[in-house]
Design an enzyme around this catalytic site. Structure first.
Site, mmCIF file in Angstrom:
data_model
loop_
_atom_site.group_PDB
_atom_site.id
_atom_site.type_symbol
_atom_site.label_atom_id
_atom_site.label_comp_id
_atom_site.label_asym_id
_atom_site.label_seq_id
_atom_site.Cartn_x
_atom_site.Cartn_y
_atom_site.Cartn_z
ATOM 1 N N ASP A 85 0.840 -1.193 0.000
ATOM 2 C CA ASP A 85 0.000 0.000 0.000
ATOM 3 C C ASP A 85 0.872 1.238 0.000
ATOM 4 O O ASP A 85 2.055 1.188 0.367
ATOM 5 C CB ASP A 85 -0.909 0.000 1.230
ATOM 6 C CG ASP A 85 -2.118 0.924 1.084
ATOM 7 O OD1 ASP A 85 -2.269 1.546 0.004
ATOM 8 O OD2 ASP A 85 -2.906 1.014 2.040
ATOM 9 N N LYS A 98 -1.973 7.458 6.878
ATOM 10 C CA LYS A 98 -2.719 6.928 5.746
ATOM 11 C C LYS A 98 -4.180 7.326 5.885
ATOM 12 O O LYS A 98 -4.609 7.749 6.940
ATOM 13 C CB LYS A 98 -2.592 5.395 5.687
ATOM 14 C CG LYS A 98 -1.173 4.934 5.362
ATOM 15 C CD LYS A 98 -1.008 3.414 5.390
ATOM 16 C CE LYS A 98 -2.063 2.690 4.638
ATOM 17 N NZ LYS A 98 -2.147 3.148 3.219
ATOM 18 N N GLU A 107 -7.650 -0.632 5.576
ATOM 19 C CA GLU A 107 -6.202 -0.705 5.386
ATOM 20 C C GLU A 107 -5.519 -1.155 6.671
ATOM 21 O O GLU A 107 -4.605 -1.992 6.649
ATOM 22 C CB GLU A 107 -5.664 0.657 4.955
ATOM 23 C CG GLU A 107 -6.067 1.052 3.541
ATOM 24 C CD GLU A 107 -5.703 2.484 3.179
ATOM 25 O OE1 GLU A 107 -5.766 2.818 1.989
ATOM 26 O OE2 GLU A 107 -5.369 3.266 4.092
#
Length: 224
Positions: A85, A98, A107
């Site tokens: 990612d 993030k 995530e």
């Protein structure tokens, strides 16, 4: 290389990094965002070698399927071998911010179960202190005002992300003007606020490897 070329380069480097390690039962976790999309497209080139993937968002799942890759629910797999990612920011300890795309909760879940978390981003994302990028916080809608007041007490400036709903049906507060000198402590304090689902600090589960795109190539970093 420009920024898009650096993103493509780190996506290709991530594929080169995991490909020799792929086993018959390997499950690849995929993140969300422009850099992750480049990785998905690269992964599609070796789809015959990919047993299973799990996605951190509906958008990534759709792109994986468009590339002919098998997508599974996380509950149906025993383990995730790799999670790839991007990030909005990373420090030298590979602690991240993030969630700019709003997929931070999923995530964080996929990262938590992954054996190895490989972060891919361009050089602009590497910072000394996290917090120039606004910190996303996923919140149960009825708790928005309560959580916002608590975030102000922590020193931040929360702003409701208008017109956005997460894949989980929640809302996002983006916290501005909030330098994060102690990521582990701040991640915990925000998550302790009633009504918070999670926040975009990946400090307790940082990346294991950072593939950083630079104009002259890709640098591999591990936590200092």
């Amino acid at each position: 290389m420009n920024q898009d070329e650096m993103k493509q380069a780190v996506a290709r480097a991530a594929l080169d990094y995991i490909r020799p390690k792929l086993e018959r039962d390997s499950v690849i976790g995929i993140g969300t965002g422009s850099t992750a999309n480049y990785f998905i497209d690269a992964l599609g080139e070796i789809r015959a070698e990919v047993e299973a993937t799990v996605a951190s968002s509906e958008a990534s799942a759709a792109r994986l399927r468009d590339n002919g890759l098998p997508v599974y629910d996380l509950n149906s797999v025993d383990r995730v071998s790799f999670y790839i990612d991007g990030a909005d920011e990373s420090n030298a300890s590979l602690q991240l911010i993030k969630g700019g795309g709003g997929a931070l909760t999923r995530e964080k879940i996929v990262a938590a179960v992954a054996d190895e978390f490989i972060c891919i981003c361009d050089q602009s994302k590497l910072v000394h202190t996290l917090g120039d990028f606004p910190l996303p916080v996923e919140v149960i809608p009825m708790a928005r005002s309560h959580v916002a007041r608590a975030l102000v007490k922590l020193g931040g400036d929360p702003v409701y992300r208008e017109g956005f709903t997460t894949d989980n049906g929640n809302i996002i507060l983006d916290v501005y003007n909030f330098p994060v000198a102690a990521p582990l402590e701040i991640e915990r304090k925000i998550n302790d606020i009633v009504g918070v689902v999670t926040n975009g600090l990946f400090a307790h589960r940082p990346a294991d490897v950072l593939l950083l795109g630079r104009p002259d190539g890709v640098e591999t970093l591990k936590a200092q």
